[in-house]
Scaffold this active site. Structure first.
Site, PDB file in Angstrom:
ATOM      1  N   SER A 132     -50.866 -25.107  36.840  1.00 31.44           N
ATOM      2  CA  SER A 132     -50.467 -26.118  37.825  1.00 31.44           C
ATOM      3  C   SER A 132     -49.000 -26.070  38.225  1.00 31.44           C
ATOM      4  O   SER A 132     -48.578 -26.847  39.087  1.00 31.44           O
ATOM      5  CB  SER A 132     -50.800 -27.511  37.291  1.00 31.44           C
ATOM      6  OG  SER A 132     -52.204 -27.674  37.184  1.00 31.44           O
ATOM      7  N   GLU A 154       0.789  -1.235   0.000  1.00 24.20           N
ATOM      8  CA  GLU A 154       0.000   0.000   0.000  1.00 24.20           C
ATOM      9  C   GLU A 154       0.822   1.286   0.000  1.00 24.20           C
ATOM     10  O   GLU A 154       0.331   2.326  -0.448  1.00 24.20           O
ATOM     11  CB  GLU A 154      -0.939  -0.001   1.221  1.00 24.20           C
ATOM     12  CG  GLU A 154      -2.042  -1.031   1.162  1.00 24.20           C
ATOM     13  CD  GLU A 154      -3.041  -0.759   0.052  1.00 24.20           C
ATOM     14  OE1 GLU A 154      -3.313   0.421  -0.240  1.00 24.20           O
ATOM     15  OE2 GLU A 154      -3.530  -1.724  -0.549  1.00 24.20           O
TER      16      GLU A 154
END
Length: 776
Positions: A462, A186
């Site tokens: 329940s 780069e």
């Protein structure tokens, strides 16, 4: 002197022509360029100096414990490894990799620092067999390890407004080849230019003109960093001017190493949804599932190649493009002498090696994360979490979480139209500690909306009954599992003048029954009569001791006319699963700062426990629920070996389906129902119980002991009066009781037979268990 004279004459001659442009330029310089430069300079310095602090908080699952005897199977271990970002490279030598040979796993752990200290990286050899870890050894020296942990998976990141994933590293920790290769590809003159490389611009311009299109860029690493930090990608004179000026300013204030370090951490290298990946360290985990320090040369080459265009060269979407780009970068490595040509040729033939489950945590488990936030909000505000560079270690068990999600999905899918209309939630905890291992808030995994596990309040049906029996059994001088209760019709006048006339699920009555049968078969009338004898106020107070408010004070409370969230219901059942220890359900283990120091630890110190004999009696009774009662399908599903204790629950008109059950290691509670509160068509046994079974078909866990707990003894009890009886007498049942609470003298069968002759005793046989369990 003659030259100076001629110069003055020339200046005098041209001054009338240039004085206006001159003063305009001076005005622009002092009126705009210098102030503008000063403004940009402050912006550059402020942003650059703040870089080190802009690190979000990361959320981790629990470390995976490995010790001989730990329940484990190959599918679960491999799921845990994959979820934590470990890759199967066939060798298991490099940190973050594993390999399998039959039932033996060679794992190279990465180590971690956590609230409990953490562990160093090591290579281990794990042998599985018979549903558990057979042995764990140090692969280096062959010595057995009593206990080791794999580093925890990262499950989420707490962001500010910008969804950017980054993992800050220091330049000294970056592999030299990555740094040298980046500059070679780069910006080869990085160490010498002033932020702008004029020779590179000329070279790029010539190359682009010759090719007729853009083939080469002339921007420096400093310019690329400026674009990442300050600017957009537009192509216009203003942006290019700002980019050049900012680059020069950065080079003026900071040395090359500081600039390169910022670049390594800030460069944009990918995207997943709305979440951006910045920096080589984050990209390494995202693409390869490993730390940057463990990357191979060809993997570094791919990441460097992505700088040119992360979207265009995305290795998951465009692997062919990415491969060509990677190999081109490898050629540049050779050209600049970074690696020999033969090495480059060898690695060019290797595949990209991209992991399928990119390590980019994006709040994969929103319901669980809501609980985490709720539990830490008093200690850490949003700003601290978004920018504090903290590590939060949670209790999440990835396998339990994923298996719970799958259990809901598969169960809903098997229920046809009922499953399509229904929603679901689940909470899974560690039975003995209260650590929340999993939480599901929706039928659709990962859904970010309403969290039903925490926020949906529905009648628990329940599920309430074991708690009623527990309060009664806390008075062992009066009640035991063989004590008779009346399963007979009830009609009670209510404050509005109407009558409450509850019924059993099947609409039948059974007369005088032992307590154990009332619970095992979930008979409403028996439970209500028992609760009225115990006292509703006592049961209400017991529930309020767990932090519940506005508890229903009417008799309908006894059969579950009480709205709770799945998390609240799990808290009640945690008390039973933890053997009478009232443990808060915790989702967070601790918080560690960026230096690895623990700044907050979340832990609970357990006391001696309360009402443990009663809890153990209820646990034993709930095991019978899973053997012969409303949850008897557990045995027929192949899970009988777990000796699980559980309870089904169904609210009025089958609006809600519940099941809570626990093994030796895990408690899991499931809820299914419709968001619009219309009947779901599901009983507890036909909806949530199925999901529970699906979970435990996959989740490794220890069985619950089938023997009565400490402090209990087995005794023959006359179920007509709850007293000790001789074996073989009519109605005699062998049941656990609290040791020492029954007299040692057993009632003989003689007087029972005499009573029968004169008709003074109830000669009706004890009710037989239904051939088909109730569907509650």
């Amino acid at each position: 002197m003659a030259f100076l004279t001629r110069l003055r004459s020339f200046a005098s001659a041209v001054w009338p022509w240039v004085r206006i442009p001159f003063w305009i330029c001076m005005g622009l310089l002092f009126g705009f360029v210098l102030p503008y430069t000063l403004v940009l300079n402050k912006r550059v310095q402020d942003r650059f100096n703040d870089l080190v602090f802009a690190v979000p908080t990361r959320i981790y699952a629990r470390p995976l414990p490995l010790a001989a005897g730990t329940p484990m199977n190959p599918a679960t271990l491999e799921l845990e490894l994959t979820f934590a970002g470990y890759g199967n490279d066939g060798r298991g030598q490099v940190a973050g990799t594993w390999a399998k040979e039959g039932g033996t796993y060679n794992i190279a752990s990465r180590g971690y620092a956590g609230p409990d200290g953490g562990e160093l990286p090591k290579r281990i050899r794990v042998v599985l067999g018979k549903g558990q870890v057979a042995s764990v050894k140090d692969a280096g020296n062959g010595r057995p390890l009593d206990l080791t942990h794999l580093d925890p998976a990262r499950i989420a990141t707490v962001y500010g407004p910008q969804q950017e994933e980054r993992r800050i590293v220091r330049l000294a920790d970056v592999p030299p080849l990555l740094l040298s290769g980046l500059q070679a590809v780069e910006d080869r003159d990085f160490k010498h230019h002033i932020g702008i490389d004029f020779s590179a611009i000329l070279r790029a311009s010539f190359a682009n003109l010759r090719a007729g299109h853009t083939v080469q860029g002339g921007s420096t690493l400093t310019q690329q960093l400026v674009r990442n930090l300050f600017l957009d990608r537009s192509q216009n004179f203003t942006r290019k001017f700002n980019e050049a000026l900012m680059s020069i300013l950065i080079e003026t204030h900071y040395d090359k190493s500081r600039i390169l370090e910022a670049y390594v951490n800030e460069v944009f290298l990918g995207q997943q949804g709305n979440q951006a990946v910045h920096g080589f360290a984050a990209a390494s985990e995202f693409y390869f599932g490993r730390r940057m320090e463990d990357l191979k040369p060809q993997e570094m080459a791919l990441l460097i190649g992505l700088v040119k265009g992360p979207s265009f060269y995305d290795p998951r979407r465009y692997p062919d493009r990415a491969l060509v780009r990677r190999n081109l970068v490898l050629d540049q490595f050779v050209e600049t002498g970074l690696i020999p040509a033969d090495q480059a040729a060898a690695v060019k033939s290797t595949p990209l090696g991209i992991v399928t489950n990119g390590q980019l945590p994006h709040n994969r488990f929103p319901a669980f994360m809501q609980l985490v936030r709720a539990q830490i909000t008093s200690d850490f505000d949003d700003d601290t979490l978004s920018n504090g560079n903290l590590s939060i270690f949670t209790t999440l068990d990835p396998a339990a979480q994923l298996y719970a999600e799958q259990a809901i999905t598969s169960t809903a899918g098997s229920l046809g139209k009922r499953g399509e209309a229904a929603q679901a939630a689940a909470v899974v905890t560690e039975a003995k500690t209260g650590a929340v291992l999993a939480m599901v808030g929706s039928k659709s995994p990962g859904e970010q909306g309403f969290n039903r596990a925490m926020d949906a309040r529905r009648p628990i049906g329940s599920l309430m009954k074991p708690l009623v029996y527990l309060v009664a059994l806390a008075n062992p001088e009066r009640w035991n599992l063989g004590s008779p209760v009346e399963d007979s019709p009830i009609s009670m006048r209510q404050p509005d003048g109407s009558y409450w006339t509850p019924k059993n699920d099947e609409g039948d009555v059974h007369g005088s029954v032992p307590m154990i049968d009332g619970l095992v078969h979930s008979w409403n009338l028996a439970t209500i009569n028992l609760g009225m004898s115990v006292g509703i106020a006592r049961i209400k107070a017991f529930l309020e001791s767990f932090g519940l408010t506005d508890v229903n004070p009417s008799p309908s409370l006894l059969i579950g006319a009480e709205d709770m969230s799945p998390l609240q219901a799990a808290q009640l059942y945690q008390y039973i699963a933890a053997d009478g220890h009232a443990l808060p359900l915790l989702a967070v283990r601790g918080v560690v700062d960026n230096k690895g120091q623990t700044i907050k630890r979340y832990e609970v110190k357990t006391g001696p426990g309360e009402y443990q004999p009663a809890v153990r009696l209820v646990t034993w009774a709930m095991q019978q629920v899973a053997r012969t009662g409303t949850a008897a399908s557990i045995g027929s599903s192949g899970l009988a070996y777990l000796n699980a204790a559980g309870k089904t629950g169904t609210s009025n008109d089958m609006r809600d389906s519940w099941f809570a059950g626990f093994t030796g290691d895990h408690l899991a509670l499931f809820w299914m129902g419709r968001d619009d509160n219309k009947p779901s068509g599901l009983y507890g046994a036909t909806g949530s119980l199925r999901a529970w079974q699906e979970l435990f078909r996959k989740l490794p866990t220890r069985p619950l002991s089938a023997a009565p707990g400490d402090g209990l003894e087995m005794a023959w009890i006359n179920t007509s009066n709850g007293h000790r009886s001789e074996e073989g007498c009519d109605g005699a049942r062998q049941l656990p009781v609290v040791a020492g609470t029954l007299g040692q003298d057993a009632e003989g069968c003689f007087w029972q037979h005499v009573g029968n002759l004169f008709g003074s005793a109830d000669t009706s046989p004890a009710p037989a268990a239904p051939t088909e369990p109730a569907r509650d």
